[in-house]
Design a protein around this motif. Structure first.
Motif, PDB file in Angstrom:
ATOM      1  N   GLN A   1       0.836  -1.208   0.000  1.00 33.87           N
ATOM      2  CA  GLN A   1       0.000   0.000   0.000  1.00 33.87           C
ATOM      3  C   GLN A   1       0.868   1.254   0.000  1.00 33.87           C
ATOM      4  OE1 GLN A   1      -3.429  -0.348  -0.269  1.00 33.87           O
ATOM      5  NE2 GLN A   1      -2.803  -2.485  -0.490  1.00 33.87           N
ATOM      6  N   GLN A   2       0.232   2.405  -0.315  1.00 33.12           N
ATOM      7  CA  GLN A   2       0.941   3.679  -0.297  1.00 33.12           C
ATOM      8  C   GLN A   2      -0.017   4.816  -0.013  1.00 33.12           C
ATOM      9  OE1 GLN A   2       2.770   4.237  -4.126  1.00 33.12           O
ATOM     10  NE2 GLN A   2       0.844   4.257  -5.231  1.00 33.12           N
ATOM     11  N   LEU A   3       0.524   5.867   0.589  1.00 32.23           N
ATOM     12  CA  LEU A   3      -0.249   7.081   0.812  1.00 32.23           C
ATOM     13  C   LEU A   3      -0.357   7.832  -0.510  1.00 32.23           C
ATOM     14  CD1 LEU A   3       1.000   6.273   3.637  1.00 32.23           C
ATOM     15  CD2 LEU A   3       0.764   8.681   4.222  1.00 32.23           C
ATOM     16  N   SER A   4      -1.203   8.824  -0.558  1.00 33.52           N
ATOM     17  CA  SER A   4      -1.328   9.631  -1.772  1.00 33.52           C
ATOM     18  C   SER A   4      -0.040  10.410  -2.029  1.00 33.52           C
ATOM     19  CB  SER A   4      -2.517  10.592  -1.653  1.00 33.52           C
ATOM     20  OG  SER A   4      -2.360  11.446  -0.547  1.00 33.52           O
ATOM     21  N   LEU A   5       0.192  10.712  -3.301  1.00 37.09           N
ATOM     22  CA  LEU A   5       1.250  11.654  -3.679  1.00 37.09           C
ATOM     23  C   LEU A   5       0.693  13.017  -3.305  1.00 37.09           C
ATOM     24  CD1 LEU A   5       4.025  11.885  -5.095  1.00 37.09           C
ATOM     25  CD2 LEU A   5       2.758  12.333  -7.203  1.00 37.09           C
ATOM     26  N   GLN A   6       1.381  13.750  -2.421  1.00 39.45           N
ATOM     27  CA  GLN A   6       0.772  14.934  -1.817  1.00 39.45           C
ATOM     28  C   GLN A   6       1.801  16.007  -1.497  1.00 39.45           C
ATOM     29  OE1 GLN A   6       0.265  13.956   2.784  1.00 39.45           O
ATOM     30  NE2 GLN A   6      -0.572  12.286   1.527  1.00 39.45           N
ATOM     31  N   LYS A   7       1.254  17.154  -1.109  1.00 41.04           N
ATOM     32  CA  LYS A   7       2.070  18.241  -0.580  1.00 41.04           C
ATOM     33  C   LYS A   7       1.229  19.001   0.433  1.00 41.04           C
ATOM     34  CE  LYS A   7       0.929  21.430  -4.336  1.00 41.04           C
ATOM     35  NZ  LYS A   7       1.465  22.318  -5.376  1.00 41.04           N
ATOM     36  N   HIS A   8       1.889  19.868   1.203  1.00 42.94           N
ATOM     37  CA  HIS A   8       1.217  20.665   2.224  1.00 42.94           C
ATOM     38  C   HIS A   8       1.614  22.134   2.049  1.00 42.94           C
ATOM     39  CE1 HIS A   8       0.437  16.812   4.085  1.00 42.94           C
ATOM     40  NE2 HIS A   8       1.734  16.564   4.069  1.00 42.94           N
TER      41      HIS A   8
END
Length: 122
Positions: free
Chosen positions: A40-47
């Motif tokens: 599994q993986q988390l979303s490709l993201q930014k903050h």
């Protein structure tokens, strides 16, 4: 010598990719434990409003930082700047856990800009 005993319940929040627990939160920083299930993986993201520091505590974590992709093992770490594109993935058959330290004036869960997500979240 005075000893203090602190007891608190830490709630585990389940996600499609695994779980997280908020261990501590004070003004300016938050500490989480994050577990990623095998495959599994988390979303490709930014903050927009926070930086993060990740330390791997279990397993082999596949890290994406902008256009770099690399693996980290227990005791290794990386820093994620405000606005930097990132992802945490587990390509192995064993669980992956990290400790995430967030820094910033605002640390809400709604400060996630998802650029790609396996689970159809916005």
């Amino acid at each position: 010598m005075t000893t203090t005993h602190r007891t608190e319940t830490i709630e585990r929040t389940l996600r499609p990719w695994g779980w997280y627990e908020t261990v501590s939160e004070v003004a300016g920083n938050k500490i989480k434990r994050i577990g990623v299930l095998p495959g599994q993986q988390l979303s490709l993201q930014k903050h927009h409003q926070r930086a993060e520091h990740w330390v791997v505590t279990q397993g082999t974590a596949r890290i994406t930082l902008d256009d770099k992709v690399f693996d980290l093992t227990p005791g290794q770490h990386c820093d994620i700047a405000v606005g930097q594109v990132h992802r945490l993935a587990n390509l192995t058959t064993e669980p992956v856990e990290i400790v995430e330290v967030q820094f910033g004036a605002y640390l809400g869960e709604d400060d996630i800009v998802r650029l790609q997500d396996d689970y159809g979240r916005q």
